[in-house]
Scaffold this motif. Structure first.
Motif, PDB file in Angstrom:
ATOM      1  N   VAL A  72      27.442  47.896  59.302  1.00 41.17           N
ATOM      2  CA  VAL A  72      26.391  48.069  58.300  1.00 41.17           C
ATOM      3  C   VAL A  72      26.730  49.278  57.438  1.00 41.17           C
ATOM      4  O   VAL A  72      27.592  50.088  57.782  1.00 41.17           O
ATOM      5  CB  VAL A  72      25.005  48.233  58.959  1.00 41.17           C
ATOM      6  CG1 VAL A  72      24.634  46.983  59.735  1.00 41.17           C
ATOM      7  CG2 VAL A  72      24.964  49.455  59.875  1.00 41.17           C
ATOM      8  N   LEU A  73      26.048  49.385  56.313  1.00 40.18           N
ATOM      9  CA  LEU A  73      26.306  50.476  55.370  1.00 40.18           C
ATOM     10  C   LEU A  73      25.202  51.532  55.464  1.00 40.18           C
ATOM     11  O   LEU A  73      24.016  51.206  55.363  1.00 40.18           O
ATOM     12  CB  LEU A  73      26.372  49.937  53.944  1.00 40.18           C
ATOM     13  CG  LEU A  73      27.368  48.805  53.669  1.00 40.18           C
ATOM     14  CD1 LEU A  73      27.263  48.350  52.220  1.00 40.18           C
ATOM     15  CD2 LEU A  73      28.795  49.248  53.976  1.00 40.18           C
ATOM     16  N   ALA A  74      25.593  52.787  55.634  1.00 43.03           N
ATOM     17  CA  ALA A  74      24.636  53.890  55.680  1.00 43.03           C
ATOM     18  C   ALA A  74      24.745  54.684  54.378  1.00 43.03           C
ATOM     19  O   ALA A  74      25.741  55.375  54.145  1.00 43.03           O
ATOM     20  CB  ALA A  74      24.907  54.781  56.883  1.00 43.03           C
ATOM     21  N   THR A  75      23.745  54.566  53.520  1.00 45.00           N
ATOM     22  CA  THR A  75      23.707  55.346  52.283  1.00 45.00           C
ATOM     23  C   THR A  75      22.958  56.647  52.538  1.00 45.00           C
ATOM     24  O   THR A  75      22.519  56.922  53.659  1.00 45.00           O
ATOM     25  CB  THR A  75      23.008  54.552  51.165  1.00 45.00           C
ATOM     26  OG1 THR A  75      21.633  54.390  51.500  1.00 45.00           O
ATOM     27  CG2 THR A  75      23.651  53.180  50.989  1.00 45.00           C
ATOM     28  N   ARG A  76      22.772  57.435  51.507  1.00 43.97           N
ATOM     29  CA  ARG A  76      22.074  58.717  51.683  1.00 43.97           C
ATOM     30  C   ARG A  76      20.601  58.534  52.043  1.00 43.97           C
ATOM     31  O   ARG A  76      19.987  59.400  52.654  1.00 43.97           O
ATOM     32  CB  ARG A  76      22.158  59.533  50.393  1.00 43.97           C
ATOM     33  CG  ARG A  76      23.541  60.073  50.086  1.00 43.97           C
ATOM     34  CD  ARG A  76      23.485  61.013  48.895  1.00 43.97           C
ATOM     35  NE  ARG A  76      24.528  60.702  47.933  1.00 43.97           N
ATOM     36  CZ  ARG A  76      24.421  60.858  46.624  1.00 43.97           C
ATOM     37  NH1 ARG A  76      23.286  61.280  46.111  1.00 43.97           N
ATOM     38  NH2 ARG A  76      25.422  60.567  45.837  1.00 43.97           N
ATOM     39  N   ASP A  77      20.020  57.362  51.640  1.00 39.13           N
ATOM     40  CA  ASP A  77      18.571  57.218  51.817  1.00 39.13           C
ATOM     41  C   ASP A  77      18.144  56.012  52.652  1.00 39.13           C
ATOM     42  O   ASP A  77      16.972  55.867  52.975  1.00 39.13           O
ATOM     43  CB  ASP A  77      17.884  57.133  50.450  1.00 39.13           C
ATOM     44  CG  ASP A  77      18.520  56.085  49.538  1.00 39.13           C
ATOM     45  OD1 ASP A  77      19.499  55.452  49.967  1.00 39.13           O
ATOM     46  OD2 ASP A  77      18.033  55.904  48.409  1.00 39.13           O
ATOM     47  N   THR A  78      19.096  55.123  53.038  1.00 40.17           N
ATOM     48  CA  THR A  78      18.698  53.952  53.814  1.00 40.17           C
ATOM     49  C   THR A  78      19.908  53.357  54.509  1.00 40.17           C
ATOM     50  O   THR A  78      21.019  53.906  54.458  1.00 40.17           O
ATOM     51  CB  THR A  78      18.025  52.897  52.906  1.00 40.17           C
ATOM     52  OG1 THR A  78      17.477  51.855  53.719  1.00 40.17           O
ATOM     53  CG2 THR A  78      19.020  52.286  51.923  1.00 40.17           C
ATOM     54  N   CYS A  79      19.694  52.226  55.158  1.00 35.69           N
ATOM     55  CA  CYS A  79      20.782  51.510  55.835  1.00 35.69           C
ATOM     56  C   CYS A  79      20.710  50.049  55.429  1.00 35.69           C
ATOM     57  O   CYS A  79      19.635  49.423  55.445  1.00 35.69           O
ATOM     58  CB  CYS A  79      20.639  51.654  57.349  1.00 35.69           C
ATOM     59  SG  CYS A  79      22.076  51.052  58.271  1.00 35.69           S
ATOM     60  N   ILE A  80      21.856  49.474  55.044  1.00 37.12           N
ATOM     61  CA  ILE A  80      21.918  48.114  54.493  1.00 37.12           C
ATOM     62  C   ILE A  80      22.786  47.237  55.381  1.00 37.12           C
ATOM     63  O   ILE A  80      23.916  47.602  55.723  1.00 37.12           O
ATOM     64  CB  ILE A  80      22.496  48.136  53.063  1.00 37.12           C
ATOM     65  CG1 ILE A  80      21.679  49.073  52.161  1.00 37.12           C
ATOM     66  CG2 ILE A  80      22.534  46.738  52.477  1.00 37.12           C
ATOM     67  CD1 ILE A  80      22.288  49.303  50.803  1.00 37.12           C
ATOM     68  N   GLY A  81      22.242  46.071  55.744  1.00 32.05           N
ATOM     69  CA  GLY A  81      22.997  45.097  56.534  1.00 32.05           C
ATOM     70  C   GLY A  81      23.224  43.831  55.745  1.00 32.05           C
ATOM     71  O   GLY A  81      22.579  43.574  54.730  1.00 32.05           O
TER      72      GLY A  81
END
Length: 616
Positions: A72-81
């Motif tokens: 999954v992707l961890a951005t500065r403000d959330t996590c995207i799957g």
């Protein structure tokens, strides 16, 4: 291709750099799909490997390797799957564990095809995914014909915490549609915090590898951004789905095949009338798209009509350019069907031709008589059933030959360029039973109604009367369905489809769903229908109906091998090419199954007799 294994992947990139290659973990391998023929599913859950980029991509992205696998992707403000298509439909979808591991936004790149009444299931899956676990779900779906029998119908959506916040169009001539919504991530967090059972499960879940991304979806200035409001999903009625989906499919076939239009044998019956109405619906959609500024549609229609300055404004005028209809009369045709066909052609604006096939029919039968010294007769003239059927088939097959001749040369005769795609108009119920002549007018280039039941087609024709203002359809809808291949009686039709088939179209739809969807054979179908039809039929009558269906279905199954490619719209389509892969050589007597049915009927009849004796 990763380590010499071919995977179906989604590539996620940002600002010219690849962040993650996510291979698909659940492959569609039933019905219309054979993904396992081409791809291998990624089976290493929550694991990634290094993927070495090809040199041509290294030059572009300035990366040597990128993560490959289930992450999954961890951005500065959330996590995207990310989910891919079929994974949403599996019993344990990836979004379940992703959500428990803190993923707040789920994205799905989908290739989900249209089937009548399917939109409800798609919307329910997305809303339920975010109801039980919270989160934001973005579903993007393909749009357009796949170059085969399927039409991908859009229906993009954005959902959060069980509610829909944005709905994309289900049917459209636009190649690309962008959907947006402004949502607050804090709503996801507060929603999840209140679900105790979810949080207990989350505390035990195995973590996903996280790819860190130096990027944010939000910023401090977003404070004043107005949030999107939830909305109620607007569904199309099945009749409206028919008016839009197959019409869009026809448009894709027309523009991509680079033909100049369609040729349709118009008999004056419901099926060919429904097909004509689909082309008219297509013309309405094209005019509407051009009016709304769609330059791609405008360029395509100008190419089709071979006129660089043409701008369609009137659907009837456009229909006259791209649709040629033809009533092919014989000595067995009634004046009523001819009038109905002509009247409908006038109302939709098609270029209409009337002709008589009797000279060609007599010539073909004459060759047989000359060679054999015998002359076949219809049943009403004293002929056998074999003679009767052969004489009907000659007429039907002559119509196919004439249709292709006119499709190739009718525009040439009018001084216009190009050829026409021949449209078939056999419905799914007739195909299931094999109630059609092999290589007759059911043999065409494409068939937009071949996956639609007779009952749905009748509802669609009624819809066209109201929506398109086509009163000619009223008399077509009121007339009995007939092939008009046997001699008339006192100038009136003596042959009807349901009498020929020995069953009603409504019964055929029931048989079709039980055979394909419920996977029943003769005995299982008999058992199911005992309860379904027990209030109107005796066990003996149910048995006879089931035997009649399976005998005719199996005797005619070979016709499915040459069935015209048809728009897939129904779950019980008998399409032999892709969807319903079965033998086409059966024992038509079904000895074991029919014997089991007979034994069961005898038991039920004995029991009923004993019950009556007990009452006495």
């Amino acid at each position: 291709m990763h380590r010499n294994v071919r995977y179906n992947c989604r590539v996620i990139f940002l600002n010219r750099r690849i962040l993650l290659i996510r291979p698909k973990m659940a492959l569609a391998n039933e019905g219309n799909y054979r993904e396992l023929r081409w791809f291998t599913p990624w089976s290493r859950s929550r694991q990634t490997e290094e993927y070495f980029l090809p040199r041509m991509l290294q030059d572009l992205t300035k990366q040597e390797t990128v993560p490959f696998g289930d992450a999954v992707l961890a951005t500065r403000d959330t996590c995207i799957g990310s989910e891919i298509c079929e994974e949403l439909w599996t019993p344990h979808s990836p979004h379940v564990d992703m959500g428990l591991d803190g993923v707040e936004i789920f994205t799905n790149a989908s290739g989900s095809h249209h089937v009548l009444r399917k939109a409800h299931a798609r919307v329910d899956l997305v809303t339920m995914a975010t109801t039980k676990n919270g989160g934001i779900y973005l579903l993007a779906n393909q749009k357009g014909c796949d170059g085969d029998r399927l039409y991908y119908d859009g229906c993009a959506m954005i959902a959060m915490n069980g509610h829909i916040f944005a709905q994309g169009s289900q049917f459209s001539l636009d190649d690309v549609e962008v959907l947006t919504a402004t949502l607050d991530l804090e709503d996801v967090r507060s929603y999840r915090a209140e679900i105790s059972s979810r949080n207990l499960a989350a505390s035990r879940v195995s973590p996903y590898p996280r790819v860190k991304v130096d990027f944010a979806l939000s910023c401090h200035k977003d404070l004043l951004e107005p949030l999107s409001e939830p909305l109620e999903w607007k569904y199309h009625r099945p009749a409206e789905e028919i008016s839009l989906g197959p019409a869009c499919w026809l448009w894709d076939f027309l523009r991509r095949s680079q033909q100049a239009g369609f040729f349709l044998p118009l008999s004056g019956g419901v099926d060919s009338a429904a097909t004509a109405c689909l082309v008219y619906s297509l013309c309405r959609q094209v005019c509407e798209a051009v009016k709304n500024g769609n330059q791609e549609v405008l360029a395509d229609v100008r190419t089709i009509v071979n006129q660089i300055s043409y701008t369609p404004q009137d659907p009837r005028e456009l229909c006259g350019r791209i649709l040629t209809t033809c009533y092919m009369a014989s000595e067995n045709s009634s004046r009523e069907t001819c009038n109905r066909a002509t009247e409908l052609a006038q109302q939709i604006g098609s270029h209409h031709i009337g002709l008589n096939i009797d000279p060609a029919v007599k010539a073909v039968v004459g060759i047989f008589s000359l060679v054999t010294g015998t002359s076949p007769l219809f049943a009403v003239q004293g002929g056998s059933s074999r003679e009767n059927l052969a004489l009907q088939n000659v007429q039907a097959r002559i119509r196919m030959v004439v249709a292709y001749l006119f499709a190739q040369l009718s525009l040439w005769s009018r001084g216009a360029r190009g050829g026409l795609l021949v449209l078939g108009s056999a419905n799914v119920d007739e195909s299931l039973l094999g109630y059609l002549t092999k290589y007759d007018c059911s043999s065409a280039d494409i068939n937009p109604i071949g996956g639609i039941s007779k009952s749905d087609l009748r509802a669609f024709v009624q819809f066209c009367i109201e929506r398109f203002q086509l009163p000619a359809l009223q008399s077509i809808l009121a007339a009995p369905a007939t092939a008009e291949l046997e001699p008339l009686t006192n100038g009136q039709v003596s042959q009807t489809d349901e009498e020929d088939m020995g069953m009603t179209y409504a019964e055929l739809s029931v048989y079709g769903r039980l055979r394909k969807v419920a996977k029943t054979g003769p005995y299982s179908m008999f058992c199911r229908l005992l309860t379904m039809w027990g209030h109107i039929c005796t066990p003996r009558q149910v048995a006879e109906k089931v035997k009649r269906f399976f005998s005719k279905y199996s005797a005619n199954r070979h016709k499915m091998t040459t069935l015209t490619p048809a728009y897939h719209a129904e779950s019980y389509s008998p399409d032999d090419n892709r969807f319903d892969l079965r033998p086409f050589l059966y024992h038509t007597g079904w000895p074991w199954q029919f014997r089991c049915i007979e034994n069961q009927v005898l038991q039920l009849e004995r029991r009923e007799a004993q019950d009556l004796d007990g009452v006495d």
